[in-house]
Design a protein around this motif. Structure first.
Motif, PDB file in Angstrom:
ATOM      1  N   GLU A 367     -60.852  30.254  35.083  1.00 14.55           N
ATOM      2  CA  GLU A 367     -61.644  29.831  36.249  1.00 14.55           C
ATOM      3  C   GLU A 367     -63.107  30.272  36.062  1.00 14.55           C
ATOM      4  OE1 GLU A 367     -60.760  28.148  38.941  1.00 14.55           O
ATOM      5  OE2 GLU A 367     -62.621  28.417  40.092  1.00 14.55           O
ATOM      6  N   ALA A 368     -63.281  31.496  35.596  1.00 14.35           N
ATOM      7  CA  ALA A 368     -64.640  32.027  35.405  1.00 14.35           C
ATOM      8  C   ALA A 368     -65.375  31.206  34.352  1.00 14.35           C
ATOM      9  CB  ALA A 368     -64.562  33.493  34.990  1.00 14.35           C
ATOM     10  N   LYS A 369     -64.668  30.860  33.270  1.00 12.92           N
ATOM     11  CA  LYS A 369     -65.313  30.073  32.206  1.00 12.92           C
ATOM     12  C   LYS A 369     -65.675  28.686  32.723  1.00 12.92           C
ATOM     13  CE  LYS A 369     -64.015  30.297  27.873  1.00 12.92           C
ATOM     14  NZ  LYS A 369     -63.200  30.333  26.647  1.00 12.92           N
ATOM     15  N   GLU A 370     -64.753  28.120  33.447  1.00 13.29           N
ATOM     16  CA  GLU A 370     -64.966  26.792  34.030  1.00 13.29           C
ATOM     17  C   GLU A 370     -66.245  26.776  34.872  1.00 13.29           C
ATOM     18  OE1 GLU A 370     -62.934  24.253  33.532  1.00 13.29           O
ATOM     19  OE2 GLU A 370     -63.995  22.890  34.910  1.00 13.29           O
ATOM     20  N   LYS A 371     -66.486  27.903  35.563  1.00  6.98           N
ATOM     21  CA  LYS A 371     -67.662  27.962  36.448  1.00  6.98           C
ATOM     22  C   LYS A 371     -68.904  28.439  35.704  1.00  6.98           C
ATOM     23  CE  LYS A 371     -66.262  27.814  41.046  1.00  6.98           C
ATOM     24  NZ  LYS A 371     -64.981  27.952  41.673  1.00  6.98           N
ATOM     25  N   GLY A 372     -68.783  28.618  34.406  1.00  4.96           N
ATOM     26  CA  GLY A 372     -69.972  28.886  33.604  1.00  4.96           C
ATOM     27  C   GLY A 372     -70.276  30.345  33.339  1.00  4.96           C
ATOM     28  N   ALA A 373     -69.346  31.260  33.689  1.00  7.97           N
ATOM     29  CA  ALA A 373     -69.622  32.682  33.443  1.00  7.97           C
ATOM     30  C   ALA A 373     -69.497  32.998  31.962  1.00  7.97           C
ATOM     31  CB  ALA A 373     -68.626  33.543  34.222  1.00  7.97           C
ATOM     32  N   LEU A 374     -70.199  34.037  31.555  1.00 10.10           N
ATOM     33  CA  LEU A 374     -69.929  34.619  30.242  1.00 10.10           C
ATOM     34  C   LEU A 374     -68.602  35.365  30.408  1.00 10.10           C
ATOM     35  CD1 LEU A 374     -70.869  35.511  27.366  1.00 10.10           C
ATOM     36  CD2 LEU A 374     -71.944  37.474  28.475  1.00 10.10           C
ATOM     37  N   ALA A 375     -67.620  35.048  29.556  1.00  8.29           N
ATOM     38  CA  ALA A 375     -66.273  35.609  29.746  1.00  8.29           C
ATOM     39  C   ALA A 375     -65.958  36.593  28.635  1.00  8.29           C
ATOM     40  CB  ALA A 375     -65.251  34.486  29.767  1.00  8.29           C
ATOM     41  N   LEU A 376     -65.747  37.849  29.025  1.00  2.00           N
ATOM     42  CA  LEU A 376     -65.444  38.895  28.046  1.00  2.00           C
ATOM     43  C   LEU A 376     -64.046  39.451  28.287  1.00  2.00           C
ATOM     44  CD1 LEU A 376     -68.810  40.877  28.135  1.00  2.00           C
ATOM     45  CD2 LEU A 376     -68.215  38.870  26.762  1.00  2.00           C
ATOM     46  N   ASN A 380     -55.744  44.870  24.638  1.00  4.35           N
ATOM     47  CA  ASN A 380     -55.109  45.674  23.587  1.00  4.35           C
ATOM     48  C   ASN A 380     -54.517  44.815  22.472  1.00  4.35           C
ATOM     49  OD1 ASN A 380     -54.332  48.087  22.371  1.00  4.35           O
ATOM     50  ND2 ASN A 380     -52.278  47.956  23.237  1.00  4.35           N
ATOM     51  N   VAL A 381     -53.759  43.777  22.859  1.00  2.00           N
ATOM     52  CA  VAL A 381     -52.999  43.050  21.841  1.00  2.00           C
ATOM     53  C   VAL A 381     -53.904  42.062  21.096  1.00  2.00           C
ATOM     54  CG1 VAL A 381     -51.038  41.547  21.393  1.00  2.00           C
ATOM     55  CG2 VAL A 381     -50.857  43.346  23.122  1.00  2.00           C
ATOM     56  N   VAL A 382     -54.051  42.348  19.808  1.00  2.00           N
ATOM     57  CA  VAL A 382     -54.925  41.525  18.971  1.00  2.00           C
ATOM     58  C   VAL A 382     -54.318  40.130  18.831  1.00  2.00           C
ATOM     59  CG1 VAL A 382     -55.896  41.301  16.647  1.00  2.00           C
ATOM     60  CG2 VAL A 382     -55.733  43.552  17.722  1.00  2.00           C
ATOM     61  N   GLY A 383     -55.156  39.120  18.963  1.00  2.00           N
ATOM     62  CA  GLY A 383     -54.686  37.750  18.809  1.00  2.00           C
ATOM     63  C   GLY A 383     -54.003  37.219  20.056  1.00  2.00           C
ATOM     64  N   SER A 384     -53.955  38.009  21.143  1.00  2.00           N
ATOM     65  CA  SER A 384     -53.320  37.533  22.378  1.00  2.00           C
ATOM     66  C   SER A 384     -54.183  36.427  22.997  1.00  2.00           C
ATOM     67  CB  SER A 384     -53.151  38.689  23.360  1.00  2.00           C
ATOM     68  OG  SER A 384     -54.412  39.266  23.631  1.00  2.00           O
ATOM     69  N   THR A 385     -53.610  35.736  23.961  1.00  2.00           N
ATOM     70  CA  THR A 385     -54.293  34.558  24.495  1.00  2.00           C
ATOM     71  C   THR A 385     -55.632  34.926  25.148  1.00  2.00           C
ATOM     72  OG1 THR A 385     -52.110  33.681  24.884  1.00  2.00           O
ATOM     73  CG2 THR A 385     -53.938  32.491  25.889  1.00  2.00           C
ATOM     74  N   ILE A 386     -55.639  35.990  25.943  1.00  2.00           N
ATOM     75  CA  ILE A 386     -56.901  36.357  26.615  1.00  2.00           C
ATOM     76  C   ILE A 386     -57.948  36.723  25.556  1.00  2.00           C
ATOM     77  CG2 ILE A 386     -58.021  38.082  28.110  1.00  2.00           C
ATOM     78  CD1 ILE A 386     -55.458  38.068  29.804  1.00  2.00           C
ATOM     79  N   ALA A 387     -57.493  37.465  24.530  1.00  2.00           N
ATOM     80  CA  ALA A 387     -58.443  37.859  23.475  1.00  2.00           C
ATOM     81  C   ALA A 387     -59.040  36.620  22.820  1.00  2.00           C
ATOM     82  CB  ALA A 387     -57.745  38.727  22.444  1.00  2.00           C
ATOM     83  N   ARG A 388     -58.226  35.587  22.662  1.00  2.00           N
ATOM     84  CA  ARG A 388     -58.742  34.423  21.938  1.00  2.00           C
ATOM     85  C   ARG A 388     -59.564  33.493  22.830  1.00  2.00           C
ATOM     86  NH1 ARG A 388     -54.403  31.633  19.476  1.00  2.00           N
ATOM     87  NH2 ARG A 388     -52.953  32.869  20.659  1.00  2.00           N
ATOM     88  N   GLU A 389     -59.327  33.566  24.131  1.00  2.00           N
ATOM     89  CA  GLU A 389     -60.059  32.637  25.007  1.00  2.00           C
ATOM     90  C   GLU A 389     -61.370  33.196  25.550  1.00  2.00           C
ATOM     91  OE1 GLU A 389     -57.885  30.331  27.791  1.00  2.00           O
ATOM     92  OE2 GLU A 389     -56.312  29.862  26.343  1.00  2.00           O
ATOM     93  N   THR A 390     -61.622  34.470  25.302  1.00  2.00           N
ATOM     94  CA  THR A 390     -62.882  35.037  25.802  1.00  2.00           C
ATOM     95  C   THR A 390     -64.019  34.713  24.824  1.00  2.00           C
ATOM     96  OG1 THR A 390     -62.044  37.064  24.825  1.00  2.00           O
ATOM     97  CG2 THR A 390     -62.032  36.951  27.197  1.00  2.00           C
ATOM     98  N   ASP A 391     -65.245  34.776  25.335  1.00  2.00           N
ATOM     99  CA  ASP A 391     -66.401  34.516  24.469  1.00  2.00           C
ATOM    100  C   ASP A 391     -66.607  35.666  23.495  1.00  2.00           C
ATOM    101  OD1 ASP A 391     -67.136  32.080  25.758  1.00  2.00           O
ATOM    102  OD2 ASP A 391     -67.874  33.267  27.443  1.00  2.00           O
ATOM    103  N   ALA A 392     -66.232  36.854  23.920  1.00  2.00           N
ATOM    104  CA  ALA A 392     -66.375  38.049  23.075  1.00  2.00           C
ATOM    105  C   ALA A 392     -65.602  39.161  23.770  1.00  2.00           C
ATOM    106  CB  ALA A 392     -67.847  38.440  22.951  1.00  2.00           C
TER     107      ALA A 392
END
Ligand code: F6R
Length: 613
Positions: A367-376, A380-392
């Protein structure tokens, strides 16, 4: 939450599946099952309850013991109660196709009606069986291969899934697909292991291929093909899992939770390694380099998370405002997307998650990305979905957290937040001498944590003395207010004792009515700006004959006169106190749960990774 394992190779599939399912037990489940191909047919064993029950069934079925290709599942009930019929794998009408599934098929009801109208009979209440039967229907209607049928069926379903499918008509093949629920393919020598979680693969290989959302893979005895759900080939790198088997074993402790509590000095060091640079006296976070400029322009930070990670976010609120002077707010991830959040230019959203798979946190992030936020992400889990979908983002490097109650991930979340706040703070307003003082103090935290852990025996006695009390209060102020919330959450989730956490001054606005003779009130009250105020709150409880347990600073002899029990923690700057003050509360909860005979690592009704909304 549910877990998937699949195997194709030279070994007995049932051994690999059972061992993999046991590795996934920590995720929480209430039934389990396997399907193995042998001599022209699929053979299925399923059972409610523990995996040991499933093993008994397998022991009575020679055919299941023979096959070298199969799929397995641990189910955490969502649609239909945890019984044998609802356990996975589920089959199509012919019994020649079997499927295991994590996630939820949201439009299963109309699909089920459609299939029922066309002669399909259902044996379970699950959404998963609808998908299995739909795949079977596409095979019956002329799909050339299993993967064609899977693709066609998935184009009809809405919701989330990680699936593994096999067919007696194409026995040397597993078809897997993902949308919203993780799936990994382990690439062994002459074998492939499919799983929803790396811990089920590690015994066999550290080489893995991660599937992204809307991708599928076709795994045969000697090949792995990956493609999008629309059948566009995707070439994938084989990546390395960094966790070792030893890391996911109990290491001599009675429970994973205790092991993880005691690991904190070590993992916090790992978390700071190469990042807290005492030579050049700076913070280095490679994961944020690409966004440092944008972060410095940030006018508003939103931290979003669930449960314990949300408590870490509350501490982050203090850290970012205090050390970096960035206006910060904390949002429950489950509420964020439903409130039409205001995300203006120069807003940064940070999702905090141990697993990186929590459905609500992921949805908030999207939702945050959709609205244009920088998403960080702080994950913990490397390669997890949140880790991969964030900008950094910044990984915790806490190692696998197996105990359902989060402990070491929490302290590492605090460490990462502190490092990010210091990095930004130094660029905005902190002087170099102040920065250097914080860096030295941060580097000293692991040894101070050890000093708190050395008090475990003392804390065990306190827990045992008060374990018969049914209601507890946890109170703190400032940086230690979120720690009071975390102490209460830890106690209730693993010992099932009712507990409430509060900012101490709020007590007189209502909760004080609960205080009665003998009721434990845990005050998190190390030295700091609100110390004197909190002494007043202690007196309020004492006047009503509550029992006071205080977490106080070493050397604070004065507090003993107004408390029944005192656990001391070493001194450190107020901003770092939560990393130390939380440890006695983790241990208090652990020993209370053990004294009550509770299943500490797998508390009732809880799952390690909450991948449903
Ligand atoms: C409590 C606990 C949960 C998690 C929450 C978020 O001990 O572990 O409250 O913190 O479910 O999970 P993650 O951090 O994986 O997003």
């Amino acid at each position: 939450m549910c877990g998937i394992v699949g195997y194709i190779g030279p070994k007995r599939a049932c051994d690999v599946l059972i061992e993999g399912l046991k590795r996934l037990e920590y995720r929480g489940y209430d039934s389990a099952g396997v399907c193995v191909y042998h001599a022209g047919r699929l053979h299925i064993a399923k059972s409610p309850g523990r995996i040991s029950e499933l093993e008994k069934k397998i022991a009575e079925d020679p055919a299941i013991q023979c096959g070298t290709v199969g799929i397995g599942h641990t189910r955490w009930a969502t649609h239909g109660e945890p019984n044998e019929a609802n356990a996975h794998p589920h089959c199509d009408l012919s019994g020649r196709i079997a499927l295991v599934h994590n996630g939820i098929i949201e439009n299963y009801a109309p699909l089920k009606r459609f299939l029922s109208d066309h002669g399909h009979v259902f044996r379970s209440e699950t959404d998963t069986e609808v998908l299995a039967q739909l795949i079977g229907r596409f095979c019956q209607d002329g799909a050339e291969t299993l993967e064609d049928a899977v693709r066609a069926a998935l184009s009809e379903v809405g919701g989330t899934y990680g699936i593994a499918v096999m067919s007696a008509s194409e026995p040397d093949k597993l078809v897997v697909a993902r949308k919203g629920s993780p799936l990994i393919v382990g690439v062994g020598s002459g074998e492939y292991i499919v799983a929803s979680d790396a811990s089920a693969i590690l015994e066999h290989t550290t080489n893995v291929v991660y599937l992204n959302d809307n991708e599928m893979a076709v795994v045969t005895r000697d090949s792995l093909r990956t493609m999008t759900l629309d059948n566009v080939p995707v070439s994938k790198e084989v990546e390395q899992i960094e966790w070792s088997l030893e890391q996911i074993a109990k290491g001599g402790h009675e429970h994973f939770m205790l092991k993880e509590i005691f690991e904190q000095p070590e993992v916090v060091k790992m978390c700071m390694r190469g990042r807290v640079d005492l030579r050049d006296m700076r913070i280095q976070l490679g994961g944020l380099e690409s966004v440092t400029g944008a972060l410095l322009r940030t006018k508003r930070l939103i931290l979003t998370a669930c449960g314990t990670a949300w408590h870490a976010a509350l501490v982050g609120d203090y850290l970012f405002e205090d050390l970096a002077r960035i206006p910060t707010e904390v949002q429950y991830a489950s509420e964020f997307r439903y409130r039409n959040p205001i995300v203006e230019d120069d807003t940064t959203v940070i999702a905090i998650s141990q697993s990186g798979e929590t459905a609500d946190t992921l949805a908030a992030l999207r939702e945050a990305k959709e609205k244009g936020a920088l998403a960080l992400g702080i994950v913990n889990v490397v390669g997890s979905t949140i880790a991969r979908e964030t900008d950094a983002g910044v990984y915790l490097h806490a190692g696998p957290e197996i105990g359902v109650a989060s402990t070491k991930a929490f302290t590492c979340q605090l460490v990462v937040e502190t490092m990010v706040a210091l990095l930004l703070g130094r660029k905005r307003l902190l002087s170099q001498p102040v920065m250097e003082q914080y860096l030295r103090e941060l580097a000293a935290i692991p040894d101070k944590m050890q000093r708190v852990l050395d008090k475990a025996e003392e804390i065990r006695k306190i827990a045992e003395d008060y374990v018969d009390r049914d209601n507890w209060l946890f109170l703190g102020r400032g940086y230690n207010y979120p720690i009071a919330l975390e102490g209460a959450l830890k106690l209730k989730e693993i010992s099932y004792i009712h507990a409430e956490g509060l900012p101490a001054a709020e007590m007189k606005h209502g909760p004080i009515a609960l205080i009665h003779e003998g009721m434990p009130a845990v005050f998190v009250t190390p030295q700091g700006p609100t110390y004197d105020k909190i002494l007043g709150n202690i007196e309020e409880v004492r006047a009503r004959r509550g029992k006071i347990i205080a977490v106080a600073s070493e050397g604070d002899e004065g507090i003993r006169s107004c408390c029944d029990r005192v656990i001391t923690v070493p001194d450190c700057p107020v901003a770092l106190q939560p990393m130390l003050t939380v440890i006695p509360l983790q241990l208090l909860a652990y020993y209370a749960a053990v004294a009550r005979g509770c299943n500490v690592d797998k508390p009732r009704n809880l799952a390690k990774s909450v991948t449903v909304e």
